[in-house]
Design a protein around this motif. Structure first.
Motif, short mmCIF file in Angstrom:
data_model
loop_
_atom_site.label_atom_id
_atom_site.label_comp_id
_atom_site.label_asym_id
_atom_site.label_seq_id
_atom_site.Cartn_x
_atom_site.Cartn_y
_atom_site.Cartn_z
N GLU A 38 0.76 -1.02 0.07
CA GLU A 38 -0.09 0.34 -0.05
C GLU A 38 0.58 1.31 -0.23
O GLU A 38 0.54 2.18 -0.87
N ARG A 39 1.75 1.19 0.92
CA ARG A 39 2.83 2.24 0.68
C ARG A 39 3.30 2.40 -0.39
O ARG A 39 3.67 3.75 -0.76
N LEU A 40 3.97 1.50 -1.01
CA LEU A 40 4.89 2.03 -2.26
C LEU A 40 3.70 2.25 -3.08
O LEU A 40 4.20 2.77 -4.36
N VAL A 41 2.59 1.85 -3.43
CA VAL A 41 1.72 2.31 -4.30
C VAL A 41 1.91 3.98 -4.56
O VAL A 41 0.99 4.33 -4.90
N ALA A 42 1.12 4.04 -3.17
CA ALA A 42 1.00 5.50 -2.57
C ALA A 42 2.49 5.92 -2.92
O ALA A 42 1.94 6.96 -3.87
N SER A 43 3.43 6.28 -2.60
CA SER A 43 4.38 6.77 -3.13
C SER A 43 4.30 7.42 -4.48
O SER A 43 4.59 8.07 -5.12
N THR A 44 3.99 5.83 -5.42
CA THR A 44 4.25 5.80 -6.74
C THR A 44 3.43 6.85 -7.75
O THR A 44 3.26 7.88 -8.29
N GLU A 45 2.44 6.52 -7.11
CA GLU A 45 1.00 7.72 -7.18
C GLU A 45 1.60 9.45 -7.73
O GLU A 45 1.13 10.01 -7.77
N GLU A 46 1.42 9.42 -5.92
CA GLU A 46 2.36 10.91 -5.58
C GLU A 46 3.13 11.49 -6.32
O GLU A 46 2.84 12.56 -6.68
N THR A 47 4.23 10.63 -6.69
CA THR A 47 5.01 11.05 -7.62
C THR A 47 4.84 11.52 -9.17
O THR A 47 5.08 12.23 -9.23
N ALA A 48 4.14 10.51 -9.65
CA ALA A 48 3.67 10.49 -10.59
C ALA A 48 2.56 12.05 -10.59
O ALA A 48 2.40 12.61 -12.11
N ILE A 49 1.79 12.00 -9.87
CA ILE A 49 0.70 13.09 -9.74
C ILE A 49 1.24 14.47 -9.52
O ILE A 49 1.28 15.49 -10.47
N ARG A 50 2.52 13.91 -8.52
CA ARG A 50 3.38 15.60 -9.01
C ARG A 50 3.91 15.55 -10.83
O ARG A 50 4.28 17.44 -11.21
N GLU A 51 4.46 15.27 -10.81
CA GLU A 51 5.16 15.29 -11.89
C GLU A 51 4.53 15.58 -13.66
O GLU A 51 4.93 16.51 -13.98
N ALA A 52 3.14 14.98 -13.20
CA ALA A 52 2.13 15.32 -14.37
C ALA A 52 1.62 17.22 -13.68
O ALA A 52 1.52 17.78 -15.13
N LEU A 53 1.48 17.73 -13.11
CA LEU A 53 1.18 18.94 -12.17
C LEU A 53 2.61 19.55 -12.69
O LEU A 53 2.25 20.90 -13.72
#
Length: 607
Positions: free
Chosen positions: A560-575
């Motif tokens: 769960e923490r791995l997926v959350a970390s990846t999602e957060e990184t991807a969102i910040r990069e997209a923005l």
């Protein structure tokens, strides 16, 4: 007379062919036994009659391939490729042995001296220039001394270090090789003359500046002999010159020969590391001249390549460079050319890909077409490379029909333009480049086996960038400096984040891709600013993103923490890429705008 060459899985075999009919197959009773995979017991009949070649399939299931086409019976030409199963056959003309020259009715008269004081000065000037300015050693001491001896009508020169009783050879040269065995006898004459001069009240033999000249013998022939003792670079030397044809009737070269000895010692010391004569038991050293654009670095992979280039410098064999696209094989080819004895000749670049067979043929071999005032000839690159090196890029793309022509050229050295009946003899060394190994292509009948053998007399594997990551930092810095110089920019280096991203990327396009990336970064960075992450191409930033979320042996495996970390990184990069535009960022992420807003709120990402 013809010869059959069989390129089999375990080596190359050769069989002489005379006018006859031969059975080829895998069983023992055949005239030529080829016990290999795909060869039937009695596979084919090869007929040689009045210089004509004919082959007939004897009912094998595999058939016979001639020049890539399956046939039952056909006449063919020498050097046409024939396949029987896993064996490639080639019929070639056995080159006749050169006939010995008929003995001359009268021996040639010995050469007469053609030297005078002015000519001697010219020789000393050439040696002086060699000592002071010839940093690449394009001429050797042997060649210059040989020219001088020839102008004296022939002779012998010994340059020894130490005393006469225990002297070591520094340089020994004779215009007639038979005179070399008389060196010891010559020294005995010098010892006797020096001792007689000392007994008559002269200075002790061996002192600096002492010497003399007298009439003696060289190999039983009367000769004028000159010697002198001197000290150079804190070592004692003696030089002896014996000239059978020269007599000092009008002028004496004693002082000039003394100057020659001093110059030779200075030159041989100056050229250590640039030129060493090859002596028995000692391998000569050959310095490398690498292309300025070739950054070697400290990786073991590139150090191996440099050693292989060093081995390819001197033997006049053809070289095959194997490596992926973008590994800058042309820089290695140029380095081989610049380091070889052919460096004063041309280096010509030709490609075998991207054009029709006719265009490739005209580019390599030239072409001749009729014109209003006579034939118009276009010179091919093989002819333009005469006396130098031809770099053949993408050799694996060479059409099969032209592969036969290239084999004929490699055998004979003759270039015959398309549409012409006249040929020109050239001396060319080929450095070929291939993106893939040639042997698998030959097994699939896409490349001639004999051509692969001839081109890969020395094969060098050029590593991709992913196999030489230790060199990446040096490569990146050198490219930044190069493009800053080209654009006139002064930059504050490169940020740690940008360098880390560049080091994490795999570079499928190798050095060519790296050059394009660094050029883009330099052009996009403002003068006086450091190169930052924003100037990197998208594929490099994505690679860093993927590497940042990799799981290694020490990682926290909470999914769960791995997926959350990846999602957060991807969102910040997209923005970041969309300058905060949530609609476009959601599209990049494959989410709805509401879905993106929910995830941003969950991870505390501000819009």
């Amino acid at each position: 007379m013809y010869r059959l060459v069989a390129y089999s899985p375990d080596g190359v075999r050769r069989y002489p062919l005379h006018d006859s009919s031969l059975i080829l197959g895998s069983e023992e009773g055949c005239d030529i036994t080829l016990a290999y995979t795909g060869v039937a017991k009695r596979h084919a009949r090869l007929t040689v009659e009045d210089g004509n070649l004919h082959i007939e399939d004897l009912g094998s299931r595999k058939g016979v391939l001639v020049a890539g086409e399956k046939v039952r019976e056909v006449s063919f030409e020498p050097l046409d490729e024939v396949r029987l199963g896993s064996v490639t056959l080639l019929v070639e003309e056995a080159l006749p042995e050169p006939e010995p020259a008929p003995p001359s009715a009268e021996p040639e008269p010995p050469a007469e001296p053609v030297i005078d004081p002015e000519g001697m000065i010219q020789h000393l000037v050439r040696v002086t220039e060699w000592v002071l300015t010839d940093v690449e050693s394009r001429r050797t001491a042997e060649s210059m001394v040989g020219d001088l001896l020839n102008d004296f009508g022939g002779g012998l020169l010994e340059l020894l270090h130490g005393d006469l009783d225990e002297a070591g050879v520094k340089l020994l040269l004779a215009s007639d090789q038979g005179w070399l065995v008389s060196g010891e006898e010559l020294l005995e004459q010098v010892k006797a003359h020096a001792a007689a001069e000392e007994a008559a009240g002269g200075p002790p033999a061996g002192n600096q500046g002492t010497g003399g000249a007298f009439s003696g013998e060289l190999a039983g022939e009367e000769a004028w002999i000159c010697y002198h003792f001197f000290v150079a670079v804190e070592r004692r030397y003696v030089q002896v010159v014996a000239l059978p044809r020269f007599r000092p009737d009008e002028w004496s070269p004693v002082s000039s020969l003394r100057a020659l000895g001093d110059l030779l010692i200075l030159g041989l010391v100056h050229h250590v590391g640039w030129y060493e004569p090859i002596l028995p038991g000692h391998q000569g050293q050959q310095g490398l001249v690498l292309d300025p654009g070739l950054v070697v670095g400290e990786s073991a992979a590139m150090q191996r390549v440099v050693e292989q280039i060093r081995a390819a410098v001197e033997p006049p064999v053809h070289v095959l460079l194997r490596g992926e696209t973008g590994t800058r094989k042309q820089l290695l080819a140029r380095s081989i050319h610049l380091s070889s004895p052919r460096r004063n000749g041309p280096l010509i670049h030709a490609t075998c890909a991207g054009a029709s067979p006719a265009h490739v043929e005209a580019d390599l071999f030239g072409a001749e077409v009729p014109g209003k005032s006579g034939p118009v000839r276009r010179e091919g690159k093989l002819l333009l490379a005469d006396g130098g090196t031809l770099f053949l890029d993408d050799i694996e793309e060479l059409p099969l029909a032209l592969q036969s022509r290239l084999v004929r050229f490699l055998r004979s050295g003759d270039v015959e333009p398309a549409g012409s009946e006249s040929a020109t003899r050239v001396d060319v060394r080929i450095v070929a480049a291939s993106r893939v190994p040639l042997e698998p292509l030959a097994r699939r009948d896409r490349f001639r086996v004999d051509l692969a053998y001839r081109l890969s007399q020395l094969a060098i594997d050029v590593p991709p960038l992913r196999d030489r990551r230790e060199d990446l930092t040096l490569l990146i810095q050198s490219l930044i400096n190069r493009f800053c110089h080209e654009t006139g920019k002064r930059m504050a280096g490169i940020t740690v984040k940008a360098m880390s991203a560049l080091l994490a990327y795999d570079y499928p396009g190798n050095q060519g891709e790296l050059e394009n990336i660094v050029r883009q970064m330099v052009h996009m960075t403002a003068n006086g600013r450091p190169i930052d992450l924003e100037t990197l191409p998208e594929q490099v930033r994505l690679a860093q993103l993927r590497n940042g979320t990799q799981v290694d042996a020490g990682s926290d495996l909470d999914l769960e923490r791995l997926v959350a970390s990846t999602e957060e990184t991807a969102i910040r990069e997209a923005l970041k890429r969309t300058q905060g535009n949530k609609t476009q960022a959601a599209k990049l992420l494959g989410l709805s705008r509401n879905g993106l807003a929910m995830k941003m709120e969950r991870y505390g990402v501000e819009g």
